[in-house]
Structure formats: structure tokens, C-alpha cells
Design an enzyme around this catalytic site. Sequence first.
Site, PDB file in Angstrom:
ATOM      1  N   LYS A  18       0.833  -1.209   0.000  1.00 29.33           N
ATOM      2  CA  LYS A  18       0.000   0.000   0.000  1.00 29.33           C
ATOM      3  C   LYS A  18       0.865   1.254   0.000  1.00 29.33           C
ATOM      4  O   LYS A  18       0.615   2.186  -0.766  1.00 29.33           O
ATOM      5  CB  LYS A  18      -0.918   0.011   1.219  1.00 29.33           C
ATOM      6  CG  LYS A  18      -1.754   1.283   1.328  1.00 29.33           C
ATOM      7  CD  LYS A  18      -2.561   1.289   2.617  1.00 29.33           C
ATOM      8  CE  LYS A  18      -3.422   2.517   2.709  1.00 29.33           C
ATOM      9  NZ  LYS A  18      -2.864   3.577   3.511  1.00 29.33           N
ATOM     10  N   LYS A  93       0.290  11.351   5.286  1.00 29.99           N
ATOM     11  CA  LYS A  93       0.517  10.279   6.272  1.00 29.99           C
ATOM     12  C   LYS A  93       1.171   9.075   5.605  1.00 29.99           C
ATOM     13  O   LYS A  93       2.161   8.529   6.111  1.00 29.99           O
ATOM     14  CB  LYS A  93      -0.806   9.861   6.923  1.00 29.99           C
ATOM     15  CG  LYS A  93      -0.673   8.660   7.868  1.00 29.99           C
ATOM     16  CD  LYS A  93      -2.010   8.003   8.178  1.00 29.99           C
ATOM     17  CE  LYS A  93      -2.722   7.436   7.005  1.00 29.99           C
ATOM     18  NZ  LYS A  93      -2.373   6.069   6.610  1.00 29.99           N
TER      19      LYS A  93
END
Length: 146
Positions: A18, A93
Amino acid sequence: MGKNVVRCGGLGAGQAAKICNNLLLAISMIGTAEAMNLGVRLGLDPAVLASIVNTSSGRCWASDTANPVPGVIESAPSTNKYRGGFKTRLMLKDLGLASNAAKDTKTPLVLGALAENIYRLMAHNPELAEQDFSSVYKWLTNSHKD
């Protein structure tokens, strides 16, 4: 959420995949936004430029599905005032996670570091922080109008 389920390996492998994917996505969105901004400033119609890019070697998800120029792709967050999609603060993030992983593995992230810095600057603006990360186009066009 994603439509595909892929077994990546052991514990943490899915997270690794991811952050690698989102690292590439952030970089490609910035590149798409820069190219579109340059083209518009050179007098090109953004829809025409997108059509050329999307049938040429520059084609990527950022250009053909989530084009950052408002009005080029009807379903893109940019056309909806950058609402919906993946928020800038969340991209920041994920870029932080990629940066930490790169440090842990002694992997250079030259473009990744630049992308993280760009999204960090954007996230300081409360409006941009909550908009889709394709708002990097808006940030670029407002950064150097002269």
C-alpha cells in the site's frame, strides 16, 4: 476501498504494498499536475492536452481517471471542487510511512522526499489538507501566478 484482493506475503506485506503504491501515486499526481499546469500556461486546452497524454506515453491513473484539472474528467474530484477522493492529509501520512520504511531499509527516495515535502506544505493549509490530493494542481497554479 480497493476492488482487488492480493495476498502479498507475510505479516505487514500488504501495508508495504500500500505505501509503495501510494508513493508512486503521489509522485505521478504531482507530475501530472505540473505537466497540465505548464500546458495550460503555454495556451493548450487542458482537455486536449489530457487527451494527448492519455493516448501517449505519459498516460497514468492520475491523468486518465483523476485528472487534477477541474472539468477535464467529469467524475474526478477536481471537477467537484476537490471534494471526495483521498485527502491530502492522508496522502501525507502515507508518504511519511514510506519515508520511515525507506530509512529503515536504507532505500533512497529522492522523488518521494520531494513529494512528501510538497504534500506537507499543502497540509499546512486547512482547506487543501481536507481536499483530494489532486488539489496539488490548485496549489501549483496558486504558488507562482506571476
